[in-house]
Scaffold this motif. Structure first.
Motif, PDB file in Angstrom:
ATOM      1  N   PRO A 369     -11.798 -35.075  14.769  1.00 56.71           N
ATOM      2  CA  PRO A 369     -11.417 -33.708  15.184  1.00 56.71           C
ATOM      3  C   PRO A 369      -9.930 -33.407  15.042  1.00 56.71           C
ATOM      4  CG  PRO A 369     -12.920 -34.696  16.775  1.00 56.71           C
ATOM      5  CD  PRO A 369     -12.521 -35.788  15.825  1.00 56.71           C
ATOM      6  N   THR A 370      -9.107 -34.443  14.804  1.00 57.73           N
ATOM      7  CA  THR A 370      -7.655 -34.224  14.754  1.00 57.73           C
ATOM      8  C   THR A 370      -7.131 -34.002  13.337  1.00 57.73           C
ATOM      9  OG1 THR A 370      -7.215 -36.611  14.595  1.00 57.73           O
ATOM     10  CG2 THR A 370      -7.312 -35.646  16.806  1.00 57.73           C
ATOM     11  N   VAL A 371      -8.023 -34.078  12.318  1.00 54.41           N
ATOM     12  CA  VAL A 371      -7.550 -33.881  10.938  1.00 54.41           C
ATOM     13  C   VAL A 371      -8.323 -32.751  10.259  1.00 54.41           C
ATOM     14  CG1 VAL A 371      -6.832 -36.286  10.642  1.00 54.41           C
ATOM     15  CG2 VAL A 371      -9.140 -35.612   9.968  1.00 54.41           C
ATOM     16  N   ASN A 372      -7.676 -32.116   9.284  1.00 55.81           N
ATOM     17  CA  ASN A 372      -8.297 -31.064   8.476  1.00 55.81           C
ATOM     18  C   ASN A 372      -8.635 -31.667   7.114  1.00 55.81           C
ATOM     19  OD1 ASN A 372      -9.129 -28.688   7.277  1.00 55.81           O
ATOM     20  ND2 ASN A 372      -7.045 -27.945   6.918  1.00 55.81           N
ATOM     21  N   THR A 373      -9.921 -31.848   6.854  1.00 55.25           N
ATOM     22  CA  THR A 373     -10.366 -32.481   5.618  1.00 55.25           C
ATOM     23  C   THR A 373     -11.005 -31.433   4.711  1.00 55.25           C
ATOM     24  OG1 THR A 373     -10.806 -34.540   6.812  1.00 55.25           O
ATOM     25  CG2 THR A 373     -11.796 -34.309   4.633  1.00 55.25           C
ATOM     26  N   MET A 374     -10.563 -31.377   3.448  1.00 53.19           N
ATOM     27  CA  MET A 374     -11.061 -30.392   2.505  1.00 53.19           C
ATOM     28  C   MET A 374     -11.497 -31.087   1.213  1.00 53.19           C
ATOM     29  SD  MET A 374      -8.495 -27.228   3.182  1.00 53.19           S
ATOM     30  CE  MET A 374      -9.852 -26.127   2.966  1.00 53.19           C
ATOM     31  N   THR A 375     -12.625 -30.643   0.657  1.00 50.56           N
ATOM     32  CA  THR A 375     -13.115 -31.237  -0.586  1.00 50.56           C
ATOM     33  C   THR A 375     -13.440 -30.157  -1.609  1.00 50.56           C
ATOM     34  OG1 THR A 375     -15.537 -31.218  -0.206  1.00 50.56           O
ATOM     35  CG2 THR A 375     -14.267 -32.969   0.871  1.00 50.56           C
ATOM     36  N   ALA A 376     -13.197 -30.459  -2.875  1.00 51.07           N
ATOM     37  CA  ALA A 376     -13.633 -29.608  -3.986  1.00 51.07           C
ATOM     38  C   ALA A 376     -14.568 -30.462  -4.837  1.00 51.07           C
ATOM     39  CB  ALA A 376     -12.440 -29.128  -4.804  1.00 51.07           C
ATOM     40  N   GLU A 377     -15.821 -30.029  -4.963  1.00 56.41           N
ATOM     41  CA  GLU A 377     -16.836 -30.862  -5.619  1.00 56.41           C
ATOM     42  C   GLU A 377     -17.625 -30.040  -6.649  1.00 56.41           C
ATOM     43  OE1 GLU A 377     -19.052 -33.255  -2.577  1.00 56.41           O
ATOM     44  OE2 GLU A 377     -17.785 -32.139  -1.169  1.00 56.41           O
ATOM     45  N   ASP A 378     -18.138 -30.742  -7.642  1.00 56.49           N
ATOM     46  CA  ASP A 378     -18.968 -30.096  -8.660  1.00 56.49           C
ATOM     47  C   ASP A 378     -20.090 -31.043  -9.079  1.00 56.49           C
ATOM     48  OD1 ASP A 378     -19.988 -28.398 -10.564  1.00 56.49           O
ATOM     49  OD2 ASP A 378     -18.504 -28.921 -12.095  1.00 56.49           O
ATOM     50  N   PRO A 379     -21.268 -30.943  -8.421  1.00 55.43           N
ATOM     51  CA  PRO A 379     -21.582 -30.048  -7.305  1.00 55.43           C
ATOM     52  C   PRO A 379     -21.347 -30.743  -5.961  1.00 55.43           C
ATOM     53  CG  PRO A 379     -23.571 -31.125  -8.039  1.00 55.43           C
ATOM     54  CD  PRO A 379     -22.456 -31.673  -8.890  1.00 55.43           C
ATOM     55  N   VAL A 380     -21.522 -29.979  -4.862  1.00 56.69           N
ATOM     56  CA  VAL A 380     -21.512 -30.576  -3.530  1.00 56.69           C
ATOM     57  C   VAL A 380     -22.850 -31.298  -3.359  1.00 56.69           C
ATOM     58  CG1 VAL A 380     -21.467 -30.149  -1.050  1.00 56.69           C
ATOM     59  CG2 VAL A 380     -19.986 -28.819  -2.579  1.00 56.69           C
ATOM     60  N   GLU A 381     -22.810 -32.629  -3.314  1.00 57.18           N
ATOM     61  CA  GLU A 381     -24.057 -33.394  -3.278  1.00 57.18           C
ATOM     62  C   GLU A 381     -24.641 -33.485  -1.868  1.00 57.18           C
ATOM     63  OE1 GLU A 381     -24.125 -37.066  -5.334  1.00 57.18           O
ATOM     64  OE2 GLU A 381     -23.312 -36.243  -7.183  1.00 57.18           O
ATOM     65  N   TYR A 382     -23.775 -33.712  -0.874  1.00 54.08           N
ATOM     66  CA  TYR A 382     -24.246 -33.817   0.511  1.00 54.08           C
ATOM     67  C   TYR A 382     -23.341 -32.992   1.411  1.00 54.08           C
ATOM     68  CZ  TYR A 382     -26.829 -37.865  -1.242  1.00 54.08           C
ATOM     69  OH  TYR A 382     -27.664 -38.685  -1.958  1.00 54.08           O
ATOM     70  N   ASN A 383     -23.949 -32.352   2.385  1.00 54.97           N
ATOM     71  CA  ASN A 383     -23.199 -31.533   3.327  1.00 54.97           C
ATOM     72  C   ASN A 383     -22.925 -32.351   4.591  1.00 54.97           C
ATOM     73  OD1 ASN A 383     -22.098 -29.309   4.712  1.00 54.97           O
ATOM     74  ND2 ASN A 383     -24.084 -28.865   5.626  1.00 54.97           N
ATOM     75  N   PHE A 384     -21.652 -32.400   5.023  1.00 54.15           N
ATOM     76  CA  PHE A 384     -21.286 -33.176   6.204  1.00 54.15           C
ATOM     77  C   PHE A 384     -20.562 -32.292   7.208  1.00 54.15           C
ATOM     78  CE2 PHE A 384     -21.703 -36.456   2.990  1.00 54.15           C
ATOM     79  CZ  PHE A 384     -22.358 -37.471   3.677  1.00 54.15           C
ATOM     80  N   ALA A 385     -20.932 -32.453   8.465  1.00 55.79           N
ATOM     81  CA  ALA A 385     -20.265 -31.700   9.526  1.00 55.79           C
ATOM     82  C   ALA A 385     -18.811 -32.139   9.612  1.00 55.79           C
ATOM     83  CB  ALA A 385     -20.977 -31.949  10.859  1.00 55.79           C
TER      84      ALA A 385
END
Length: 592
Positions: A369-385
């Motif tokens: 909860p203390t970090v901001n994690t961002m991803t750019a994917e092609d495609p997005v294979e799995y969705n994670f909370a």
């Protein structure tokens, strides 16, 4: 073992079995509630409530006990395992061969919650939810003629297994046989709207729907990663990629080709009238309580459209780095690098080598909860909370480089870029790593050392590469020997030399391979493990990058500092009996 010794009335059993009614039908009684009371896991009062509720609901003993809320299903399973000294198994990790499954009837399996798992000689391994039920083991022995080796499983896992093995009500070949040659579906040219409407109606008919559903279900049950449907002049072939290798599973009649392809295109929301250009789509399906995603790709070929579907099953996704097969030093170096507050972490390997799983494992470890994690994917294979995931869409200008530029205005701590394809993306990634961000990405190279030189070849300055990269990991997935049919084998000394091993130093060592069995589809292999080449950017290697040293010199220095190459790690797993010499050569290449 505490199983009660009971005398069997052979004549009565025979009559019941002959009438489709095993002995347990007549006298089915679970001693589990009494055992839980005597071992003080539930009270007498709770037992009376359970008894009253079960009488009204008709639920199983374990379902009703867990509904009371005083004991969990896992606690019950662990108690049974300890009390009867039986192994507690995970049915999700076991695939039952079809001939073994057929040893007991579906009705018997469902009624008494037993599942045959495997057969070795005259011994049948069977999982039970409640081994305290009278006569069940004796009935299994009588019905099958085998000695019974019982193990324990949870009721939830048993029910999932039943859904997995019986949902489609038979094998793909049985579905085809039921359809017959004249299924009422024919190839149409799609030359006008009337014929297109006719095809749409035909692909929704029960036989075609059942066959396509059967193919998808069978692939998920076999833990396939991809499904290939391939049209040829006189054949229509279906293949699954299992453990990285394609195996043919069926050849439907060619007159079903257009209907099967169109059915899948409709499920993926693709244009069934367009057969001249490739299309990409997506299917979401439920298999029991599992949500399965399929990435669908169509490609026009000489004799029709080829379809490849990538299966994304989140329930099979393992995110524990310690279970991947890392050598000890490699794992230590990698975990040290990902704990750094900034820098570039590069994971490389061909398609299907497990790069995405490794990156997701790192993100799941770092995502708090203390970090901001961002991803750019092609495609997005799995969705994670907790992850801000962006799907790259090049047709509207949302590329890796444009996404990365936007990320830097979103106050990120950790950034994952699915792929470094060009100088612009690479330059932004490097500069982000140098300005206080932890950046993960996957360039396409064959080795760890080659990744560094590839970044420079793209046009990124040497001093930027040297100072920004924390670590480079190259990986592959290699098949493991099937444990069920693992046997010793002779290996020719020349084969050992071929992979760089000295036969003289390995004298007296035992080597193994899989003889082939129903469990592994006679391949001799079951499951995969990773092989890894992990190169930390030590001061010496940073200096070599600045001094324009080539790939081979950098790799040689890394090996001197303790790095195992992919070939070296594969050989270690061969010597440990995990894999075969043939697999080492297949994965790492004869000329490596």
């Amino acid at each position: 073992m505490h199983f009660a010794k009971m005398k069997l009335d052979a004549k009565a059993i025979f009559e019941n079995v002959a009438n489709g009614k095993p002995q347990a039908t007549a006298q089915m009684s679970s001693r589990l509630p009494n055992l839980l009371i005597s071992n003080e896991l539930i009270s007498q009062e709770q037992f009376l409530i359970f008894k009253s509720r079960q009488k009204d609901s008709g639920n199983s003993v374990i379902t009703e006990l867990t509904k009371l809320g005083v004991i969990s299903e896992d606690q019950i399973a662990q108690f049974i395992s300890n009390y009867y000294s039986l192994e507690l198994v995970d049915l999700e990790k076991i695939t039952v061969p079809e001939p073994v499954l057929k040893l007991l009837s579906k009705d018997f399996i469902q009624k008494y919650q037993v599942l045959p798992l495997s057969r070795s000689g005259k011994t049948l391994r069977v999982s039970l939810v409640d081994p305290s039920i009278d006569f069940v083991l004796e009935d299994i022995k009588f019905i099958t003629g085998f000695n019974v080796q019982p193990v324990v499983c949870t009721e939830t896992q048993f029910l999932r297994a039943i859904e997995r093995y019986y949902q489609m009500g038979g094998t793909l070949n049985k579905i085809l046989a039921d359809m017959g040659e004249d299924s009422g579906v024919e190839v149409v040219s799609q030359s006008n709207d009337a014929e297109l409407d006719r095809l749409k109606e035909e692909v929704e008919t029960a036989p075609v729907v059942k066959l396509v559903d059967g193919i998808l279900t069978d692939a998920v049950n076999k833990k396939a990663s991809d499904i290939h449907l391939e049209p040829y002049e006189n054949q229509f072939r279906v293949r699954f990629r299992v453990d990285g290798v394609l195996i043919e599973v069926m050849s439907p009649p060619t007159h079903l080709k257009a209907a099967i392809v169109s059915r899948i295109k409709i499920m993926a929301k693709l244009n069934i009238a367009e057969r001249r250009v490739p299309q990409d789509g997506h299917i979401k399906m439920k298999l029991g309580d599992k949500a399965i995603d399929l990435r669908v790709s169509t490609l026009p070929t000489l004799f029709g459209e080829k379809i490849v579907m990538r299966i994304l099953d989140k329930s099979n996704l393992t995110l524990d780095l310690h279970s991947f097969g890392f050598p000890e030093k490699a794992l230590t170096d990698f975990e040290k690098a990902i704990r750094m507050p900034h820098g570039l972490i590069l994971v490389t390997g061909p398609t299907g080598s497990g790069k995405t799983t490794t990156l997701y494992s790192v993100l799941s470890k770092l995502n708090t909860p203390t970090v901001n994690t961002m991803t750019a994917e092609d495609p997005v294979e799995y969705n994670f909370a907790g992850l801000n995931q962006v799907q790259v869409k090049e047709d509207v200008g949302l590329t890796f480089s444009s996404a990365l530029k936007s990320f830097l205005r979103q106050d990120p701590d950790i950034i994952m870029i699915g792929e470094i394809r060009d100088l612009e993306t690479g330059s932004i990634a490097v500069r982000a790593a140098l300005t206080g961000h932890l950046v993960l990405s996957t360039p396409h190279t064959n080795s760890a050392a080659a990744t560094v030189t590839r970044m420079i070849d793209m046009g990124i300055e040497r001093f930027l590469v040297s100072s920004s990269v924390n670590i480079v990991l190259a990986q592959r997935l290699m098949r493991k020997i099937c444990k069920k049919c693992k046997v010793p084998v002779e290996v020719h000394p020349e084969a050992l030399r071929e992979v760089g091993l000295d036969p003289e130093q390995l004298k007296g060592m035992t080597y193994y391979h899989g003889a082939g069995c129903a469990e592994c589809n006679n391949s001799g292999y079951k499951g995969r493990t990773g092989i890894y080449e992990v190169m930390p950017m030590t001061p010496k290697i940073r200096e070599m990058v600045l001094d324009c040293k080539n790939t081979y010199e950098i790799e040689a220095t890394a090996v001197k500092e303790g790095m195992l190459t992919l070939r070296m790690d594969a050989c270690e797993k061969f010597k440990a009996g995990t894999t075969t010499i043939e697999e080492v050569l297949r994965i790492t290449g004869e000329g490596h």
